[in-house]
Design an enzyme around this catalytic site. Structure first.
Site, PDB file in Angstrom:
ATOM      1  N   CYS A 189       0.832  -1.203   0.000  1.00 51.19           N
ATOM      2  CA  CYS A 189       0.000   0.000   0.000  1.00 51.19           C
ATOM      3  C   CYS A 189       0.869   1.256   0.000  1.00 51.19           C
ATOM      4  O   CYS A 189       0.589   2.225  -0.705  1.00 51.19           O
ATOM      5  CB  CYS A 189      -0.931   0.002   1.206  1.00 51.19           C
ATOM      6  SG  CYS A 189      -1.981   1.473   1.324  1.00 51.19           S
ATOM      7  N   CYS A 209      -6.166  -1.552   7.069  1.00 50.12           N
ATOM      8  CA  CYS A 209      -7.315  -0.641   7.094  1.00 50.12           C
ATOM      9  C   CYS A 209      -8.607  -1.321   6.657  1.00 50.12           C
ATOM     10  O   CYS A 209      -9.653  -1.085   7.235  1.00 50.12           O
ATOM     11  CB  CYS A 209      -7.045   0.576   6.231  1.00 50.12           C
ATOM     12  SG  CYS A 209      -6.836   0.226   4.481  1.00 50.12           S
TER      13      CYS A 209
END
Length: 396
Positions: free
Chosen positions: A104, A202
């Site tokens: 990410c 997340c």
């Protein structure tokens, strides 16, 4: 913190957390033109109790209001799904344990976000990561350094950043300890000064991981066997386990003699191997079992901060986050692969995780763990009733 030589337009990734909030405050205090960007990276079930970016955006907007900066909401969910989540699923289906936070950072926060910031006329971007960037005066290269707070250092997650990315990046809180960041947030009245740090990935949040993964990967039950080949139970699917895992095996009541640590027959069980061909989960009893120890690993898909592999020799490495640096020797470094030989055996070296190299505080880069020398042990399928595993020998 020195005043900048000139005012720059800096775009800050505001997550809703305290670290990025203080980052924005410090940059504005230094005289920069600061713009906040809130990144929405996941939306499949964003209204669930486990992961709600709506709440985080409200916090980020409140922070921007207190600091006195503009904030923009940007949706990178499609990029995230294509570049990060698809790879995350492929790795799990292949029996490995990926680290999506690393991907990410490389693909979203320092690529899609960086590109967006540049379109806004930014000269730099900034995030709330606990790391530092320094330009080497002798070589002109940008170096990635550990954050000054050893308990919060996040350079491990940033090791895939390249020269172009680092040259455009600021990490203000990397110069501080977390306690100081909290103190600053409280002092200037930030609404999230006492907000709990986020944990986990997340898009997963605090939810049960197996339940989440099962939405995308079908369960494929198979046998759980010990190092003698005895069937102890049934697993729900190899993708749902990782090496070194102790909880959730469902075999707590099964005992075996000769455990190596922690109370004989009652020593805990750990996942030691995953055999995709036979769909078998191999477990061992005792934290120090030789099947959990490796002195050599091979890493692939390497990324080097300097743009080229470092010279072979003595350095240190982490094979997982929140691990102390382990002395090792780098051998056969190349653009895409390397081999690490450790002075002391490393515990539960896990394919799919990252091995990250350091020289002192400088992060050199690293790669994805492909294999370790524990795999040189005899094939468990060929184990006879009297087989007693020995410590793995070094490769080569």
């Amino acid at each position: 913190m020195h005043k900048p030589a000139q005012r720059q337009r800096v775009v800050v990734g505001l997550s809703g957390g305290v670290d990025s909030a203080v980052t924005a405050h410090l940059l504005k205090q230094q005289g920069h033109e600061v713009i906040g960007i809130f990144m929405k990276n996941w939306e499949d079930d964003d209204d669930s109790e486990f992961c709600s970016s709506n709440i985080d955006f409200v916090d980020a907007a409140a922070v921007a209001d207190v600091i006195g900066i503009e904030i923009e909401h940007v949706n990178f969910a499609a990029d995230y799904k294509d570049r990060v989540f698809a790879e995350f699923l492929r790795e799990y289906q292949a029996g490995r344990t990926p680290n999506p936070d690393i991907l990410c950072n490389a693909e979203i926060k320092f690529k899609a976000f960086l590109d967006h910031a540049m379109r806004l006329g930014a000269e730099k971007i900034a995030t709330g990561h606990y790391a530092r960037v320094r330009q080497n005066e002798a070589t002109g290269l940008h170096e990635l350094l550990k954050g000054l707070d050893p308990a919060k250092d996040q350079s491990y997650f940033l090791h895939r950043l390249n020269q172009a990315q680092l040259s455009k990046t600021l990490f203000p809180v990397g110069e501080l300890h977390k306690t100081e960041v909290r103190r600053i947030a409280d002092e200037i009245g930030l609404p999230n000064a006492k907000k709990k740090d986020s944990t986990g990935i997340c898009f997963i949040g605090e939810r049960p991981f197996r339940e989440f993964l099962n939405r995308y990967i079908a369960m494929a039950p198979g046998p759980i066997k010990n190092d003698k080949g005895r069937v102890l139970g049934e697993h729900v699917g190899l993708s749902f386990y990782t090496l070194g895992q102790r909880q959730g095996l469902g075999i707590g009541g099964v005992k075996a003699k000769g455990a190596q640590r922690g109370g004989g027959d009652h020593a805990p069980w750990f996942v030691a191997r995953k055999d995709l061909e036979t769909n078998t989960l191999w477990v061992v009893q005792g934290h120090e079992h030789s099947w959990l120890q490796s002195t050599v690993l091979n890493a692939q898909d390497c990324s080097w901060v300097a743009g080229a592999a470092p010279a072979p020799g003595a350095m240190a490495a982490k094979t997982r986050y929140r691990q102390l640096d382990a002395a090792c020797e780098l051998r056969q470094p190349g653009p895409d692969s390397c081999e690490l030989h450790f002075s002391d055996a490393q515990w539960a070296v896990t394919p799919g995780q990252s091995a990250v190299l350091y020289q002192g505080d400088v992060c050199l880069g690293g790669g994805v763990i492909a294999s370790s020398n524990v795999q040189n042990l005899p094939d468990p399928l060929a184990l006879g009733p009297g087989f007693k595993p020995k410590r793995a020998s070094a490769l080569g």
